[in-house]
Design a protein around this motif. Structure first.
Motif, PDB file in Angstrom:
ATOM      1  N   LYS A  48       0.848  -1.190   0.000  1.00 38.85           N
ATOM      2  CA  LYS A  48       0.000   0.000   0.000  1.00 38.85           C
ATOM      3  C   LYS A  48       0.888   1.246   0.000  1.00 38.85           C
ATOM      4  O   LYS A  48       1.706   1.437   0.901  1.00 38.85           O
ATOM      5  N   VAL A  49       0.734   2.071  -1.027  1.00 33.97           N
ATOM      6  CA  VAL A  49       1.549   3.291  -1.169  1.00 33.97           C
ATOM      7  C   VAL A  49       0.656   4.497  -0.863  1.00 33.97           C
ATOM      8  O   VAL A  49      -0.359   4.719  -1.546  1.00 33.97           O
ATOM      9  N   GLU A  50       1.040   5.277   0.164  1.00 29.83           N
ATOM     10  CA  GLU A  50       0.287   6.469   0.549  1.00 29.83           C
ATOM     11  C   GLU A  50       1.197   7.690   0.454  1.00 29.83           C
ATOM     12  O   GLU A  50       2.369   7.627   0.838  1.00 29.83           O
ATOM     13  N   GLU A  77      -0.899 -10.672 -10.728  1.00 26.58           N
ATOM     14  CA  GLU A  77      -0.260  -9.413 -10.349  1.00 26.58           C
ATOM     15  C   GLU A  77      -1.170  -8.287 -10.805  1.00 26.58           C
ATOM     16  O   GLU A  77      -1.568  -8.247 -11.965  1.00 26.58           O
ATOM     17  N   SER A  78      -1.500  -7.394  -9.881  1.00 30.09           N
ATOM     18  CA  SER A  78      -2.428  -6.321 -10.232  1.00 30.09           C
ATOM     19  C   SER A  78      -1.977  -5.010  -9.607  1.00 30.09           C
ATOM     20  O   SER A  78      -1.367  -4.989  -8.526  1.00 30.09           O
ATOM     21  N   PHE A  79      -2.285  -3.917 -10.317  1.00 30.97           N
ATOM     22  CA  PHE A  79      -1.935  -2.569  -9.884  1.00 30.97           C
ATOM     23  C   PHE A  79      -3.245  -1.787  -9.758  1.00 30.97           C
ATOM     24  O   PHE A  79      -3.913  -1.537 -10.764  1.00 30.97           O
ATOM     25  N   ILE A  80      -3.579  -1.440  -8.537  1.00 33.29           N
ATOM     26  CA  ILE A  80      -4.885  -0.839  -8.256  1.00 33.29           C
ATOM     27  C   ILE A  80      -4.696   0.656  -7.993  1.00 33.29           C
ATOM     28  O   ILE A  80      -4.002   1.053  -7.042  1.00 33.29           O
ATOM     29  N   SER A  81      -5.292   1.472  -8.834  1.00 29.19           N
ATOM     30  CA  SER A  81      -5.168   2.926  -8.681  1.00 29.19           C
ATOM     31  C   SER A  81      -6.366   3.586  -9.356  1.00 29.19           C
ATOM     32  O   SER A  81      -7.043   2.981 -10.185  1.00 29.19           O
ATOM     33  N   TYR A 111      -2.217   0.751  -4.744  1.00 28.97           N
ATOM     34  CA  TYR A 111      -2.024  -0.620  -4.263  1.00 28.97           C
ATOM     35  C   TYR A 111      -1.309  -1.459  -5.321  1.00 28.97           C
ATOM     36  O   TYR A 111      -1.571  -1.329  -6.529  1.00 28.97           O
ATOM     37  N   TYR A 112      -0.428  -2.298  -4.824  1.00 30.14           N
ATOM     38  CA  TYR A 112       0.186  -3.332  -5.666  1.00 30.14           C
ATOM     39  C   TYR A 112      -0.112  -4.678  -5.003  1.00 30.14           C
ATOM     40  O   TYR A 112       0.158  -4.859  -3.807  1.00 30.14           O
ATOM     41  N   ARG A 113      -0.704  -5.595  -5.766  1.00 28.51           N
ATOM     42  CA  ARG A 113      -1.072  -6.903  -5.211  1.00 28.51           C
ATOM     43  C   ARG A 113      -0.392  -8.022  -6.012  1.00 28.51           C
ATOM     44  O   ARG A 113      -0.383  -7.986  -7.246  1.00 28.51           O
ATOM     45  N   VAL A 270       5.667  10.129   1.356  1.00 25.56           N
ATOM     46  CA  VAL A 270       5.308   8.831   0.792  1.00 25.56           C
ATOM     47  C   VAL A 270       5.644   7.726   1.794  1.00 25.56           C
ATOM     48  O   VAL A 270       6.701   7.738   2.431  1.00 25.56           O
ATOM     49  N   GLN A 271       4.729   6.790   1.958  1.00 26.64           N
ATOM     50  CA  GLN A 271       4.919   5.646   2.848  1.00 26.64           C
ATOM     51  C   GLN A 271       4.428   4.382   2.148  1.00 26.64           C
ATOM     52  O   GLN A 271       3.423   4.403   1.431  1.00 26.64           O
ATOM     53  N   VAL A 272       5.136   3.274   2.401  1.00 30.51           N
ATOM     54  CA  VAL A 272       4.755   1.973   1.837  1.00 30.51           C
ATOM     55  C   VAL A 272       4.580   0.993   2.990  1.00 30.51           C
ATOM     56  O   VAL A 272       5.474   0.848   3.835  1.00 30.51           O
ATOM     57  N   SER A 273       3.429   0.358   3.053  1.00 26.43           N
ATOM     58  CA  SER A 273       3.179  -0.664   4.082  1.00 26.43           C
ATOM     59  C   SER A 273       2.804  -1.978   3.402  1.00 26.43           C
ATOM     60  O   SER A 273       2.124  -1.992   2.381  1.00 26.43           O
ATOM     61  N   PHE A 274       3.260  -3.078   3.981  1.00 23.82           N
ATOM     62  CA  PHE A 274       3.029  -4.401   3.413  1.00 23.82           C
ATOM     63  C   PHE A 274       2.097  -5.200   4.314  1.00 23.82           C
ATOM     64  O   PHE A 274       2.196  -5.135   5.545  1.00 23.82           O
ATOM     65  N   SER A 275       1.207  -5.958   3.700  1.00 22.42           N
ATOM     66  CA  SER A 275       0.378  -6.913   4.441  1.00 22.42           C
ATOM     67  C   SER A 275       0.387  -8.236   3.664  1.00 22.42           C
ATOM     68  O   SER A 275       0.277  -8.235   2.429  1.00 22.42           O
TER      69      SER A 275
END
Length: 508
Positions: A48-50, A77-81, A111-113, A270-275
């Motif tokens: 998740k890129v904020e 692989e999907s790029f959600i924006s 989002y990158y999934r 900018v912040q990137v968090s992973f789940s």
């Protein structure tokens, strides 16, 4: 005769060995699961890129994504924006996604999934990397401290692997004055990696930073730094904190190099968090998915490569040799009398739809009524072909009547009687009738019961789901069955029932 025996033994050996080798290759080399219930792990990773977009300025966000040319294969692989253009570029062995927009304002979320699995990841490409590098320029006290550290490192190492491990251990000894000087009061992992790189460069040993994600479900993750060096054949991975050699199996390489994970133009904070979470999927279904999304082709030449409707037909066909094997054992080893070899197998196939109990009842009713008609037709002195035609027509009418009667009574299972092979029923009635005339009613009943018993046993074996899956997935097993059938073809000994018949002779 001796040459014939030798030829048969060689043929049996070749068939059985070939069947075993092909099956073993599919199981141990290709990794096809032995059971249908076997499952494999799927990993779902969300990045998740904020960030805060600057108004009136174009926005461009670049982030590294996994290269996927490693131990894992991507299923999706999907790029959600929202209102962002997306492009992917390859740079120095890494992959980088770029999100871009002409205008954006306020807080933005991208989002990158990625969904991936470890099984069926295919063969690894041959590793390539540098084996030499130039020294990083260093002067003054730092140069003296570096040389002081390298002297014992060279003394206590024997090759590149031990040299790097020893270097990492020395740098992590923060009580050493030379280490303190080089770290300059910053004992963070990135700064340690920078110092390690400096020492290795003086010895002309190349080193790369590797940023990994740990595959652990339901725990917050952040990129973990590792170091790697190429020894001429393979990449050697090291922990910059402990000097531990070898990348753990639960680490996914996200990107390599000194660059940051994400860069932004036209935005800030900018912040990137992973789940991460993991799930399970049926192994064969997973194999089909990986076969479609990668270059893996091990299913292409298997029965799973056929259209689905054709697969369902072959799932029945591959079990017929097993049914034939049951009849072969019952007739040649036990001595059970049946109406031929293939009649019980075909009846067993009909039992797949009618179910065993109901099928036996229907078969008995139709055969008994057919025998009565056959006995009546015998008095009319008809020739064989017209007689068989009448019996066949009677069987069709009888099947239709039973189906209609069952439907009126609400017994939907009775509708499946139409799946009984009519020609087989007709020939069964004819042969039973001939047996009755030639050998008596008792022998005809004995043969009829034997046929039903053999058909029931073959049906039970052919209906085992695990066996059905195994033979369909590993059809080379049929080569082993052929070898066993060939071996039984030369059996000339007593059958089990004959041992009881001639028991009196044994006593004498």
């Amino acid at each position: 005769m001796r040459s014939l025996n030798l030829h048969l033994k060689v043929l049996i050996t070749i068939l059985v060995t070939l069947g075993i080798l092909i099956t073993a290759y599919q199981i141990f080399i290709v990794g096809i699961p032995i059971t249908e219930d076997e499952t494999d792990d799927l990993w779902n990773i969300d990045a998740k890129v904020e960030f805060q977009a600057s108004p009136k300025n174009p926005v461009k966000v670049q982030m590294f994504v996994p290269p996927l040319s490693q131990d894992y294969v991507s299923l999706n692989e999907s790029f959600i924006s929202n209102n962002y253009g997306v492009s992917i570029n390859r740079i120095d062995g890494n992959r980088k996604v770029t999100w871009s927009a002409r205008r954006a304002s306020g807080k933005q979320t991208l989002y990158y999934r990625l969904v991936l699995t470890k099984r069926y990841s295919g063969e690894k490409p041959k590793a390539k990397g540098p084996i030499f590098r130039d020294s990083i320029a260093v002067e003054g006290p730092e140069k003296i401290a570096a040389e002081a550290l390298l002297a014992p490192i060279r003394q206590h190492s024997a090759d590149v692997e031990t040299f790097i491990s020893e270097t990492i251990k020395r740098v992590n000894n923060v009580n050493d004055d030379n280490v303190k000087l080089l770290l300059a009061g910053d004992a963070s992992t990135p700064n340690k990696a920078k110092t390690i790189e400096l020492l290795l460069s003086i010895a002309h040993v190349p080193m790369e930073r590797v940023h990994t994600i740990r595959l652990v479900a339901d725990q917050p993750q952040s990129p973990e730094l590792w170091l790697r060096s190429f020894d001429g054949e393979n990449w050697l991975y090291f922990s910059p904190e402990t000097g531990e050699q070898g990348l753990p199996v639960d680490r996914l390489v996200w990107w390599t190099g000194d660059d940051n994970l994400v860069n932004i133009e036209g935005g800030k904070k900018v912040q990137v968090s992973f789940s991460l979470n993991n799930s399970e999927m049926n192994a064969i279904r997973l194999a089909k998915l990986t076969d479609e999304s990668t270059d893996a082709d091990f299913l292409e030449y298997s029965l799973y490569g056929l259209p689905l409707q054709t697969q369902q037909t072959f799932m029945i066909m591959v079990m017929i040799p097993l049914g034939v094997l049951v009849i072969l054992v019952l007739r040649n080893l036990i001595g059970l009398q049946t109406l031929g070899t293939f009649t019980p197998v075909l009846i067993a196939l009909a039992f797949r739809e009618t179910q065993l109990g109901f099928g036996i009842v229907l078969f008995t009713i139709i055969t008994a009524l057919g025998l009565s008609l056959r006995s009546y037709l015998e008095h009319l002195k008809l020739q064989m072909l017209p007689r068989l035609s009448v019996v066949l027509t009677f069987v069709v009418v009888l099947i239709a009547a039973i189906s209609l009667f069952s439907h009126k009574l609400g017994l939907e299972r009775g509708l499946s009687v139409a799946l009984f092979p009519m020609v087989i029923l007709t020939m069964t009635i004819e042969r039973l009738s001939i047996t009755w005339e030639e050998r008596g009613g008792g022998h005809a009943m004995k043969v009829g019961v034997g046929t039903l018993f053999a058909a029931a046993l073959a049906h039970l074996l052919m209906s085992v789901p695990e066996l059905n899956y195994f033979v369909f997935t590993f059809p080379a097993v049929l080569l082993m069955l052929v070898g066993f059938m060939l071996a039984m073809g030369r059996y000339r000994g007593y059958r089990l029932t004959e041992l009881f018949r001639f028991k009196a002779f044994l006593k004498d």
